[in-house]
Design an enzyme around this catalytic site. Structure first.
Site, PDB file in Angstrom:
ATOM      1  N   GLU A  58      39.293  26.803  44.897  1.00  0.00           N
ATOM      2  CA  GLU A  58      40.618  27.049  45.465  1.00  0.00           C
ATOM      3  C   GLU A  58      41.064  25.965  46.461  1.00  0.00           C
ATOM      4  O   GLU A  58      41.216  26.216  47.651  1.00  0.00           O
ATOM      5  CB  GLU A  58      40.677  28.437  46.098  1.00  0.00           C
ATOM      6  CG  GLU A  58      40.510  29.519  45.045  1.00  0.00           C
ATOM      7  CD  GLU A  58      40.826  30.924  45.529  1.00  0.00           C
ATOM      8  OE1 GLU A  58      41.048  31.133  46.735  1.00  0.00           O
ATOM      9  OE2 GLU A  58      40.846  31.825  44.664  1.00  0.00           O
ATOM     10  N   GLU A  73      37.242  32.924  38.022  1.00  0.00           N
ATOM     11  CA  GLU A  73      37.166  33.862  39.145  1.00  0.00           C
ATOM     12  C   GLU A  73      38.200  34.958  38.970  1.00  0.00           C
ATOM     13  O   GLU A  73      39.351  34.694  38.654  1.00  0.00           O
ATOM     14  CB  GLU A  73      37.420  33.132  40.471  1.00  0.00           C
ATOM     15  CG  GLU A  73      37.213  33.988  41.688  1.00  0.00           C
ATOM     16  CD  GLU A  73      37.408  33.213  42.982  1.00  0.00           C
ATOM     17  OE1 GLU A  73      38.077  33.750  43.889  1.00  0.00           O
ATOM     18  OE2 GLU A  73      36.910  32.072  43.098  1.00  0.00           O
TER      19      GLU A  73
END
Length: 191
Positions: free
Chosen positions: A78, A182
């Site tokens: 991220e 994810e």
């Protein structure tokens, strides 16, 4: 490592593991802390970026000593969350251009020169960043040759239809696979 070794031993077929970093050591980061908003110091090609790329190889080396190998690594977990993260979360912020340059000048060459056949995945963030992120990174021939695929998270999928993100990206870069890396339930507390 003991848990991974047990899982590998119990599996009837080979397990393909991938790893994704959250943050570099504090001394490499712009804010001097492993937590909070910060980037790698300097710019791609410098000592901080080369050292961080070498951390990836060292990680693979150390796990290999225990017969644990990784099918892939991502360049950063991220990378845009670092702009919005709570102050205690460990992360490194990257823009698409910064990730492109890190892959092209540091991480890609480090992995290619290592003894590990580990693949490199880019993005590892929300699919709302596609296809822009892919255009920036994979639009660079040097970076593109090191990248096997795109890692995608699902948390904000309701915002952008898959045709506008996943399908558009696949049409632009059909030789690079898309992999959801994810997901979890309970991300939105009100649901």
């Amino acid at each position: 490592i003991p848990l991974l070794c047990r899982a590998l031993a119990m599996s009837k077929r080979p397990l393909l593991l991938f790893a994704s970093p959250w943050t570099a050591p504090a001394w490499m980061r712009s804010n001097g802390d492993v937590r909070g908003k910060g980037t790698l110091k300097g710019k791609a090609g410098d000592k901080y970026h080369k050292t961080w790329a070498n951390y990836f190889v060292k990680f693979l080396d150390e796990y290999a000593k225990h017969n644990v190998t990784f099918w892939a690594v991502t360049a950063q977990n991220e990378p845009l969350a670092g702009l919005f993260t709570p102050p205690q979360a460990p992360t490194i912020s990257f823009t698409a251009a910064q990730q492109r340059d890190f892959i092209a000048q540091d991480l890609g060459p480090a992995l290619a020169c290592s003894p590990h056949p580990t693949r490199l995945l880019m993005l590892d963030d929300q699919r709302i960043h596609l296809p822009h992120w892919a255009k920036v990174v994979l639009g660079n021939a040097t970076a593109a040759r090191y990248v096997a695929g795109l890692a995608v998270h699902w948390y904000l999928d309701a915002i952008v239809p898959p045709g506008c993100s996943l399908e558009a990206t696949h049409k632009l870069f059909p030789d690079h696979f898309l992999l959801y890396t994810e997901a979890c339930t309970g991300f939105f507390m009100f649901r």
